[in-house]
Write a protein that holds these residues in place. Structure first.
Motif, short mmCIF file in Angstrom:
data_model
loop_
_atom_site.label_atom_id
_atom_site.label_comp_id
_atom_site.label_asym_id
_atom_site.label_seq_id
_atom_site.Cartn_x
_atom_site.Cartn_y
_atom_site.Cartn_z
N GLN A 1 0.65 -2.29 70.63
CA GLN A 1 -0.16 -2.91 71.69
C GLN A 1 -1.35 -2.00 72.00
OE1 GLN A 1 0.48 -5.81 72.94
NE2 GLN A 1 -1.00 -5.93 74.62
N VAL A 2 -2.54 -2.53 71.84
CA VAL A 2 -3.75 -1.75 72.10
C VAL A 2 -4.10 -1.82 73.59
CG1 VAL A 2 -6.21 -1.59 71.64
CG2 VAL A 2 -4.63 -2.13 69.78
N GLN A 3 -4.40 -0.69 74.15
CA GLN A 3 -4.86 -0.64 75.55
C GLN A 3 -6.09 0.24 75.64
OE1 GLN A 3 -1.40 0.59 77.93
NE2 GLN A 3 -1.44 -1.44 78.85
N LEU A 4 -7.05 -0.19 76.45
CA LEU A 4 -8.24 0.60 76.73
C LEU A 4 -8.23 0.95 78.21
CD1 LEU A 4 -10.96 -1.49 74.83
CD2 LEU A 4 -9.46 0.30 73.94
N VAL A 5 -8.40 2.23 78.49
CA VAL A 5 -8.40 2.69 79.87
C VAL A 5 -9.70 3.40 80.16
CG1 VAL A 5 -7.24 4.12 81.59
CG2 VAL A 5 -5.89 2.92 79.85
N GLU A 6 -10.44 2.86 81.13
CA GLU A 6 -11.71 3.46 81.50
C GLU A 6 -11.55 4.41 82.67
OE1 GLU A 6 -13.54 -0.87 80.54
OE2 GLU A 6 -12.23 -0.28 82.19
N SER A 7 -12.44 5.36 82.74
CA SER A 7 -12.47 6.28 83.87
C SER A 7 -13.88 6.83 84.01
CB SER A 7 -11.47 7.43 83.68
OG SER A 7 -11.79 8.16 82.51
N GLY A 8 -14.14 7.47 85.15
CA GLY A 8 -15.42 8.13 85.33
C GLY A 8 -16.38 7.42 86.27
N GLY A 9 -16.01 6.24 86.73
CA GLY A 9 -16.89 5.55 87.66
C GLY A 9 -16.87 6.21 89.02
N GLY A 10 -17.75 5.73 89.90
CA GLY A 10 -17.79 6.28 91.24
C GLY A 10 -19.08 5.96 91.93
N LEU A 11 -19.30 6.67 93.02
CA LEU A 11 -20.51 6.51 93.83
C LEU A 11 -21.44 7.68 93.58
CD1 LEU A 11 -22.11 5.18 96.17
CD2 LEU A 11 -20.71 6.54 97.74
N VAL A 12 -22.70 7.37 93.31
CA VAL A 12 -23.67 8.42 93.02
C VAL A 12 -25.01 8.01 93.61
CG1 VAL A 12 -24.32 7.42 90.78
CG2 VAL A 12 -24.61 9.88 91.16
N GLN A 13 -25.81 8.97 93.96
CA GLN A 13 -27.14 8.68 94.47
C GLN A 13 -28.10 8.35 93.33
OE1 GLN A 13 -28.28 12.05 96.95
NE2 GLN A 13 -27.65 10.95 98.78
N ALA A 14 -29.12 7.62 93.64
CA ALA A 14 -30.14 7.31 92.64
C ALA A 14 -30.69 8.60 92.05
CB ALA A 14 -31.27 6.50 93.27
N GLY A 15 -30.85 8.58 90.73
CA GLY A 15 -31.30 9.77 90.02
C GLY A 15 -30.17 10.63 89.49
N GLY A 16 -28.96 10.34 89.91
CA GLY A 16 -27.81 11.11 89.49
C GLY A 16 -27.26 10.66 88.15
N SER A 17 -26.14 11.28 87.76
CA SER A 17 -25.53 11.01 86.47
C SER A 17 -24.03 10.77 86.61
CB SER A 17 -25.74 12.20 85.52
OG SER A 17 -27.11 12.43 85.27
N LEU A 18 -23.51 10.00 85.69
CA LEU A 18 -22.07 9.79 85.55
C LEU A 18 -21.76 9.69 84.07
CD1 LEU A 18 -21.23 7.04 88.22
CD2 LEU A 18 -20.48 9.42 88.27
N ARG A 19 -20.54 10.04 83.70
CA ARG A 19 -20.08 9.81 82.34
C ARG A 19 -18.81 8.98 82.38
NH1 ARG A 19 -18.09 13.81 77.44
NH2 ARG A 19 -16.24 14.01 78.78
N LEU A 20 -18.88 7.83 81.77
CA LEU A 20 -17.72 6.97 81.67
C LEU A 20 -16.96 7.27 80.38
CD1 LEU A 20 -19.24 3.52 82.73
CD2 LEU A 20 -18.36 5.37 84.17
N SER A 21 -15.65 7.16 80.47
CA SER A 21 -14.79 7.34 79.29
C SER A 21 -13.94 6.10 79.09
CB SER A 21 -13.87 8.55 79.48
OG SER A 21 -14.60 9.74 79.65
N CYS A 22 -13.65 5.82 77.84
CA CYS A 22 -12.78 4.70 77.48
C CYS A 22 -11.80 5.22 76.44
CB CYS A 22 -13.60 3.55 76.94
SG CYS A 22 -12.62 2.16 76.31
N ALA A 23 -10.56 5.42 76.86
CA ALA A 23 -9.54 5.95 75.97
C ALA A 23 -8.72 4.81 75.40
CB ALA A 23 -8.65 6.93 76.73
N ALA A 24 -8.58 4.81 74.09
CA ALA A 24 -7.84 3.75 73.42
C ALA A 24 -6.47 4.26 72.97
CB ALA A 24 -8.62 3.25 72.22
N SER A 25 -5.46 3.46 73.23
CA SER A 25 -4.12 3.78 72.74
C SER A 25 -3.66 2.67 71.81
CB SER A 25 -3.14 3.92 73.91
OG SER A 25 -3.04 2.71 74.62
N GLY A 26 -2.80 3.02 70.87
CA GLY A 26 -2.37 2.04 69.89
C GLY A 26 -3.23 2.12 68.64
N SER A 27 -2.80 1.44 67.62
CA SER A 27 -3.52 1.47 66.35
C SER A 27 -4.55 0.35 66.31
CB SER A 27 -2.53 1.30 65.20
OG SER A 27 -1.59 2.36 65.20
N ILE A 28 -5.76 0.72 65.98
CA ILE A 28 -6.85 -0.25 65.92
C ILE A 28 -7.46 -0.18 64.53
CG2 ILE A 28 -9.00 -1.07 66.93
CD1 ILE A 28 -8.29 0.44 69.46
N PHE A 29 -7.49 -1.31 63.84
CA PHE A 29 -8.04 -1.35 62.49
C PHE A 29 -9.17 -2.36 62.42
CE2 PHE A 29 -4.79 1.29 60.74
CZ PHE A 29 -3.65 1.00 61.47
#
Length: 114
Positions: A1-29
Motif C-alpha cells: 500500500q503506497v502512502q504519501l505523507v506531507e509535512s513542512g507547512g505552516g504560517l509565514v510572513q510574506a517574503g519568508g521561506s518554507l520547505r515542504l516534504s513528501c515522504a513515500a512509503s511502499g513500493s512504487i513502480f
C-alpha cells in the motif's frame, strides 16, 4: 500500500521561506510524474511544480524563480523549497506521484501573511 505523507507547512510572513516534504512509503513502480499541486479556498487545484519522465522539471509561471522541486531517491522523499512567499501562495499543498494510477498526499496548509 503506497502512502504519501506531507509535512513542512505552516504560517509565514510574506517574503519568508518554507520547505515542504513528501515522504513515500511502499513500493512504487513506473513513475511518470512527481509533483506538487495546491488548492486555495474557492479555487481549483492547480499544478505548482512537477518532475516528469518525458519533460523534466516544470513550474507554474506564478512560482518560477521562487520555488524549487527536488527529490531524494534514497529517502523516497520529494521536496518543494518555497522562497519569497507571497500571500497569494496561501493554499493547501498536495504532493502527487503518478504511475498507472495517481497517489495523493493528505495535504499541508501553507498560509502567508502580508
Amino acid at each position: 500500500q503506497v502512502q504519501l505523507v506531507e509535512s513542512g507547512g505552516g504560517l509565514v510572513q510574506a517574503g519568508g521561506s518554507l520547505r515542504l516534504s513528501c515522504a513515500a512509503s511502499g513500493s512504487i513502480f513506473g513513475i511518470k510524474t512527481m509533483g506538487w499541486y495546491r488548492q486555495a479556498p474557492g479555487k481549483q487545484r492547480e499544478l505548482v511544480a512537477a518532475i516528469t519522465r518525458t519533460i523534466g522539471t516544470n513550474y507554474a509561471d506564478s512560482v518560477k524563480g521562487r520555488f524549487t522541486i527536488s527529490r531524494d531517491n534514497a529517502k523516497n522523499t520529494m521536496y518543494l523549497q518555497m522562497n519569497s512567499l507571497k500571500p497569494e501562495d496561501t493554499a493547501v499543498y498536495y504532493c502527487l506521484i503518478a504511475t498507472m494510477r495517481d497517489y495523493w498526499g493528505q495535504g499541508t496548509q501553507v498560509t502567508v501573511s502580508s
